[in-house]
Design an enzyme around this catalytic site. Structure first.
Site, PDB file in Angstrom:
ATOM      1  CG  ASN A   1    -104.208  24.364 -38.815  1.00  0.00           C
ATOM      2  OD1 ASN A   1    -103.133  24.495 -38.246  1.00  0.00           O
ATOM      3  ND2 ASN A   1    -105.284  25.034 -38.457  1.00  0.00           N
TER       4      ASN A   1
ATOM      5  CD  GLU B   1    -105.610  16.096 -38.021  1.00  0.00           C
ATOM      6  OE1 GLU B   1    -105.576  17.131 -38.737  1.00  0.00           O
ATOM      7  OE2 GLU B   1    -106.300  16.014 -37.004  1.00  0.00           O
TER       8      GLU B   1
ATOM      9  CB  CYS C   1    -106.951  18.997 -41.310  1.00  0.00           C
ATOM     10  SG  CYS C   1    -108.685  19.438 -41.161  1.00  0.00           S
TER      11      CYS C   1
ATOM     12  CB  CYS D   1    -112.117  16.730 -39.079  1.00  0.00           C
ATOM     13  SG  CYS D   1    -111.321  16.599 -40.693  1.00  0.00           S
TER      14      CYS D   1
ATOM     15  CB  CYS E   1    -108.236  14.109 -40.937  1.00  0.00           C
ATOM     16  SG  CYS E   1    -107.807  15.749 -41.593  1.00  0.00           S
TER      17      CYS E   1
ATOM     18  CD  GLU F   1    -107.437  28.510 -40.573  1.00  0.00           C
ATOM     19  OE1 GLU F   1    -107.504  29.757 -40.565  1.00  0.00           O
ATOM     20  OE2 GLU F   1    -107.880  27.787 -39.649  1.00  0.00           O
TER      21      GLU F   1
HETATM   22  N1  THU Z   1    -108.222  21.342 -38.081  1.00  0.00           N
HETATM   23  C1  THU Z   1    -107.169  20.486 -38.224  1.00  0.00           C
HETATM   24  O1  THU Z   1    -106.074  20.873 -38.657  1.00  0.00           O
HETATM   25  N2  THU Z   1    -107.358  19.185 -37.865  1.00  0.00           N
HETATM   26  C2  THU Z   1    -108.531  18.667 -37.386  1.00  0.00           C
HETATM   27  O2  THU Z   1    -108.652  17.468 -37.226  1.00  0.00           O
HETATM   28  C3  THU Z   1    -109.634  19.572 -37.070  1.00  0.00           C
HETATM   29  C4  THU Z   1    -109.523  20.952 -37.602  1.00  0.00           C
HETATM   30  C5  THU Z   1    -108.023  22.750 -38.465  1.00  0.00           C
HETATM   31  C6  THU Z   1    -108.720  23.138 -39.726  1.00  0.00           C
HETATM   32  C7  THU Z   1    -108.886  24.637 -39.520  1.00  0.00           C
HETATM   33  O3  THU Z   1    -107.718  25.274 -39.999  1.00  0.00           O
HETATM   34  C8  THU Z   1    -108.951  24.820 -38.022  1.00  0.00           C
HETATM   35  O4  THU Z   1    -108.509  23.597 -37.458  1.00  0.00           O
HETATM   36  C9  THU Z   1    -110.350  25.107 -37.503  1.00  0.00           C
HETATM   37  O5  THU Z   1    -111.265  24.184 -37.953  1.00  0.00           O
END
Ligand code: THU
Length: 135
Positions: A47, A60, A58, A90, A93, A49
């Site tokens: 991920n 994925e 994310c 999520c 994804c 940000e």
């Molecule tokens: N996140 C993912 O990388 N994958 C998911 O399926 C759920 C959430 C990340 C996004 C964000 O950087 C952090 O988790 C908190 O939501």
């Protein structure tokens, strides 16, 4: 969901390793994903940000976009590894994964036990597919 145990272990290890590269200074929640392509290659993503929070990508989707950029567009499985717990992908994804792996096996790393193995069809039973775009 026919996947050998040693493949599960390899994918989970790859997801754990790439999780170390996560850029998650805002949530502090690091995630790694490892895709198993149909040709056997493994493509990873973490991920990423951003200070403009909604631009976050994310793990994925990072993995999927990296794979597509390398010309790899069909997948058998994905392993996801998050900090401390088994985390399912999520909704966004799930939709992106379904475009390139409608019958994908989804492996959730569980630091306190054995990985959970699910199927994307169960996680997203009615995806929006390219068929809906046909006139
Ligand atoms: N996140 C993912 O990388 N994958 C998911 O399926 C759920 C959430 C990340 C996004 C964000 O950087 C952090 O988790 C908190 O939501």
């Amino acid at each position: 969901m026919d996947i050998e145990q040693n493949v599960v272990t390899t994918l989970v290890e790859a997801a754990r390793e790439v999780r170390n590269n996560a850029y998650a200074p805002y949530s502090g929640f690091r995630v790694g994903a490892a895709l198993l392509a149909e040709d056997g290659r493994i493509i990873v993503g973490c991920n990423v940000e951003n200070s403009s929070y909604s631009l976050t990508c994310c793990a994925e989707r990072s993995a999927v976009f990296t794979a597509l950029s390398a010309g790899i567009a069909a997948f058998h499985a994905v392993a996801i590894s998050a900090d401390g717990k088994a985390v399912p992908p999520c909704g966004a994804c799930r939709q992106v994964l379904s475009e390139f792996g409608p019958e994908l096996t989804v492996i959730l790393d569980d630091p306190s036990g054995t990985p959970r193995t699910l199927s994307l069809v169960n996680l997203l039973p009615e995806p929006f597919t390219p068929d809906f775009l046909k006139k």
